[in-house]
Write a protein that holds these residues in place. Structure first.
Motif, PDB file in Angstrom:
ATOM      1  N   PRO A 172       0.834  -1.209   0.000  1.00 30.53           N
ATOM      2  CA  PRO A 172       0.000   0.000   0.000  1.00 30.53           C
ATOM      3  C   PRO A 172       0.864   1.253   0.000  1.00 30.53           C
ATOM      4  O   PRO A 172       1.963   1.269   0.559  1.00 30.53           O
ATOM      5  CB  PRO A 172      -0.810  -0.115   1.291  1.00 30.53           C
ATOM      6  N   ARG A 173       0.359   2.297  -0.592  1.00 34.76           N
ATOM      7  CA  ARG A 173       1.061   3.586  -0.618  1.00 34.76           C
ATOM      8  C   ARG A 173       0.870   4.251   0.729  1.00 34.76           C
ATOM      9  O   ARG A 173      -0.253   4.532   1.145  1.00 34.76           O
ATOM     10  CB  ARG A 173       0.495   4.444  -1.749  1.00 34.76           C
ATOM     11  N   THR A 174       1.969   4.500   1.453  1.00 33.75           N
ATOM     12  CA  THR A 174       1.877   4.975   2.831  1.00 33.75           C
ATOM     13  C   THR A 174       2.277   6.431   3.016  1.00 33.75           C
ATOM     14  O   THR A 174       1.837   7.080   3.959  1.00 33.75           O
ATOM     15  CB  THR A 174       2.775   4.137   3.756  1.00 33.75           C
ATOM     16  N   GLY A 175       3.167   6.951   2.179  1.00 33.40           N
ATOM     17  CA  GLY A 175       3.785   8.234   2.464  1.00 33.40           C
ATOM     18  C   GLY A 175       4.846   8.049   3.533  1.00 33.40           C
ATOM     19  O   GLY A 175       5.112   6.928   3.984  1.00 33.40           O
ATOM     20  N   PRO A 176       5.514   9.120   3.977  1.00 29.04           N
ATOM     21  CA  PRO A 176       6.575   9.017   4.984  1.00 29.04           C
ATOM     22  C   PRO A 176       6.020   8.618   6.343  1.00 29.04           C
ATOM     23  O   PRO A 176       4.803   8.524   6.538  1.00 29.04           O
ATOM     24  CB  PRO A 176       7.182  10.416   5.003  1.00 29.04           C
ATOM     25  N   ALA A 177       6.920   8.393   7.288  1.00 28.17           N
ATOM     26  CA  ALA A 177       6.533   7.900   8.612  1.00 28.17           C
ATOM     27  C   ALA A 177       6.017   9.005   9.528  1.00 28.17           C
ATOM     28  O   ALA A 177       5.882   8.800  10.730  1.00 28.17           O
ATOM     29  CB  ALA A 177       7.726   7.214   9.262  1.00 28.17           C
ATOM     30  N   GLY A 178       5.706  10.150   8.991  1.00 27.92           N
ATOM     31  CA  GLY A 178       5.180  11.269   9.770  1.00 27.92           C
ATOM     32  C   GLY A 178       4.877  12.422   8.845  1.00 27.92           C
ATOM     33  O   GLY A 178       5.118  12.345   7.637  1.00 27.92           O
ATOM     34  N   PRO A 179       4.335  13.512   9.378  1.00 32.18           N
ATOM     35  CA  PRO A 179       4.010  14.669   8.536  1.00 32.18           C
ATOM     36  C   PRO A 179       5.267  15.285   7.937  1.00 32.18           C
ATOM     37  O   PRO A 179       6.303  15.371   8.583  1.00 32.18           O
ATOM     38  CB  PRO A 179       3.323  15.631   9.514  1.00 32.18           C
ATOM     39  N   ALA A 180       5.179  15.692   6.672  1.00 33.23           N
ATOM     40  CA  ALA A 180       6.332  16.273   5.973  1.00 33.23           C
ATOM     41  C   ALA A 180       5.857  17.442   5.124  1.00 33.23           C
ATOM     42  O   ALA A 180       5.805  17.348   3.894  1.00 33.23           O
ATOM     43  CB  ALA A 180       7.024  15.217   5.125  1.00 33.23           C
ATOM     44  N   PRO A 181       5.496  18.563   5.761  1.00 34.50           N
ATOM     45  CA  PRO A 181       4.896  19.677   5.017  1.00 34.50           C
ATOM     46  C   PRO A 181       5.812  20.319   3.995  1.00 34.50           C
ATOM     47  O   PRO A 181       5.345  20.974   3.064  1.00 34.50           O
ATOM     48  CB  PRO A 181       4.523  20.674   6.128  1.00 34.50           C
ATOM     49  N   ASP A 237      16.568  11.234   3.583  1.00 36.54           N
ATOM     50  CA  ASP A 237      16.706  11.856   4.902  1.00 36.54           C
ATOM     51  C   ASP A 237      15.407  11.836   5.712  1.00 36.54           C
ATOM     52  O   ASP A 237      15.439  11.962   6.939  1.00 36.54           O
ATOM     53  CB  ASP A 237      17.172  13.313   4.744  1.00 36.54           C
ATOM     54  N   VAL A 238      14.260  11.632   5.066  1.00 37.60           N
ATOM     55  CA  VAL A 238      12.985  11.837   5.740  1.00 37.60           C
ATOM     56  C   VAL A 238      12.761  10.784   6.839  1.00 37.60           C
ATOM     57  O   VAL A 238      12.706   9.593   6.578  1.00 37.60           O
ATOM     58  CB  VAL A 238      11.808  11.858   4.733  1.00 37.60           C
ATOM     59  N   TYR A 239      12.700  11.244   8.071  1.00 35.81           N
ATOM     60  CA  TYR A 239      12.442  10.396   9.237  1.00 35.81           C
ATOM     61  C   TYR A 239      13.396   9.207   9.334  1.00 35.81           C
ATOM     62  O   TYR A 239      13.048   8.168   9.887  1.00 35.81           O
ATOM     63  CB  TYR A 239      10.986   9.911   9.238  1.00 35.81           C
ATOM     64  N   MET A 240      14.620   9.359   8.828  1.00 30.80           N
ATOM     65  CA  MET A 240      15.548   8.231   8.883  1.00 30.80           C
ATOM     66  C   MET A 240      15.933   7.879  10.316  1.00 30.80           C
ATOM     67  O   MET A 240      16.248   6.730  10.620  1.00 30.80           O
ATOM     68  CB  MET A 240      16.801   8.530   8.052  1.00 30.80           C
ATOM     69  N   ILE A 241      15.884   8.850  11.233  1.00 30.27           N
ATOM     70  CA  ILE A 241      16.259   8.577  12.619  1.00 30.27           C
ATOM     71  C   ILE A 241      15.154   7.841  13.373  1.00 30.27           C
ATOM     72  O   ILE A 241      15.371   7.329  14.485  1.00 30.27           O
ATOM     73  CB  ILE A 241      16.651   9.899  13.341  1.00 30.27           C
ATOM     74  N   ASP A 242      13.979   7.735  12.792  1.00 30.26           N
ATOM     75  CA  ASP A 242      12.830   7.115  13.467  1.00 30.26           C
ATOM     76  C   ASP A 242      13.101   5.696  13.986  1.00 30.26           C
ATOM     77  O   ASP A 242      12.628   5.345  15.070  1.00 30.26           O
ATOM     78  CB  ASP A 242      11.627   7.117  12.522  1.00 30.26           C
ATOM     79  N   PRO A 243      13.841   4.825  13.285  1.00 33.71           N
ATOM     80  CA  PRO A 243      14.098   3.488  13.822  1.00 33.71           C
ATOM     81  C   PRO A 243      14.746   3.461  15.199  1.00 33.71           C
ATOM     82  O   PRO A 243      14.552   2.511  15.965  1.00 33.71           O
ATOM     83  CB  PRO A 243      15.007   2.850  12.763  1.00 33.71           C
ATOM     84  N   ALA A 244      15.518   4.491  15.560  1.00 30.44           N
ATOM     85  CA  ALA A 244      16.124   4.529  16.891  1.00 30.44           C
ATOM     86  C   ALA A 244      15.061   4.624  17.974  1.00 30.44           C
ATOM     87  O   ALA A 244      15.251   4.135  19.100  1.00 30.44           O
ATOM     88  CB  ALA A 244      17.096   5.707  16.996  1.00 30.44           C
ATOM     89  N   LEU A 245      13.923   5.251  17.665  1.00 29.63           N
ATOM     90  CA  LEU A 245      12.795   5.284  18.593  1.00 29.63           C
ATOM     91  C   LEU A 245      11.934   4.028  18.476  1.00 29.63           C
ATOM     92  O   LEU A 245      11.423   3.513  19.480  1.00 29.63           O
ATOM     93  CB  LEU A 245      11.939   6.525  18.317  1.00 29.63           C
ATOM     94  N   GLN A 246      11.787   3.521  17.263  1.00 28.39           N
ATOM     95  CA  GLN A 246      10.947   2.340  17.046  1.00 28.39           C
ATOM     96  C   GLN A 246      11.464   1.128  17.798  1.00 28.39           C
ATOM     97  O   GLN A 246      10.672   0.279  18.230  1.00 28.39           O
ATOM     98  CB  GLN A 246      10.886   2.027  15.541  1.00 28.39           C
ATOM     99  N   VAL A 247      12.762   1.024  18.000  1.00 34.09           N
ATOM    100  CA  VAL A 247      13.340  -0.069  18.786  1.00 34.09           C
ATOM    101  C   VAL A 247      12.709  -0.126  20.173  1.00 34.09           C
ATOM    102  O   VAL A 247      12.523  -1.198  20.761  1.00 34.09           O
ATOM    103  CB  VAL A 247      14.870   0.093  18.889  1.00 34.09           C
TER     104      VAL A 247
END
Length: 267
Positions: A128-137, A185-195
């Protein structure tokens, strides 16, 4: 003209080796970090011979930028050798230094090669088409097809970020590299929180990239499917590190990426 292409088309500034990166908008919002990475690389490329593609780039985020304002990039010619070159790129809005980067360039040389995935984990067309892992205005999301398919949890969490640009793009290898740098670059740091069962979308923690590094191995086509596969090997002291591979649809690893980011508890 495509919004993505316009954003990456830096124009000459007033001084020598000065370049202006177009504003991403909207006004009043914080500028997207990938804009600084891609525009810094675009400015550095303008000062190097075409037979020397970028081999690596390292950028530090010092201050947040205003999305509604243009950005000035000042390039310093650190080194020009027979086969290699190096540049420093500082970005400014007014007198505020926002980012500083180093970029290395070199001619291609023969040597041993490796870095191919024999089998990719999914067919992105079936996701499915999801877009990024958060808002990206600040991102022109109408020109990007993004599909996220994560797996695992805790230390086994893996972010699989499929993407492709949808506008018609010229056959320009440098432009495709700039687009890849911009998107990845978009939300690339998010996995550090997802852990830890958190996310940047939830805003439970202060989060944002502080340092970004990319090593370029092979060319990439931004208008074809690419997979950014990332994990977070370590986090401490309110900061986390994420490492990843940018993999083409044919399984070839085009780039290796690493980021450090703030993931501090809100107090």
């Amino acid at each position: 003209m495509s919004k993505l292409l316009k954003l990456l088309d830096v124009r000459p500034g007033q001084g020598a080796d000065s370049w202006i990166g177009p504003a991403s908008g909207p006004a009043g919002k914080r500028a997207y970090g990938g804009q600084f990475v891609a525009q810094s690389l675009a400015a550095a490329i303008r000062t190097v011979d075409a037979d020397r593609p970028a081999t690596n780039m390292h950028l530090q985020f010092l201050r947040g930028g205003e999305a509604g304002d243009d950005v000035e990039y000042s390039v310093t010619r650190v080194f020009d050798g027979r086969t290699a070159a190096a540049r420093r790129v500082d970005s400014f809005q007014g007198d505020r230094l926002l980012t500083t980067a180093t970029v290395s360039f070199a001619t291609e040389l023969p040597g041993p090669e490796h870095g191919r995935r024999p089998r990719l984990p999914q067919d992105p067309d079936g996701l499915p088409r999801t877009g990024p892992a958060g808002p990206a205005p600040s991102m022109p999301l109408d020109e990007l097809d993004i599909r996220i398919a994560d797996s695992g949890s805790g230390d086994e969490f893996v972010r699989r970020f499929w993407w492709r640009a949808t506008p018609s793009l010229p056959d320009d290898a440098l432009l495709h590299t700039l687009l890849a740098v911009y998107v990845c670059d978009v939300y690339m740091i998010d996995p550090a929180l997802q852990v830890h069962g958190h996310s940047m979308r939830a805003r439970t923690h202060r989060s944002g990239t502080t340092d970004s590094s990319i090593w370029f191995h092979r060319s990439v086509r931004a208008d074809e499917w690419n997979l950014l596969e990332t994990v977070s090997p370590a986090a401490a002291r309110g900061r986390g590190v994420v490492t990843g591979s940018l993999i083409r649809a044919d399984g070839v690893i085009a780039a290796t990426l690493a980021q450090e980011g703030l993931i501090a508890e809100r107090t």
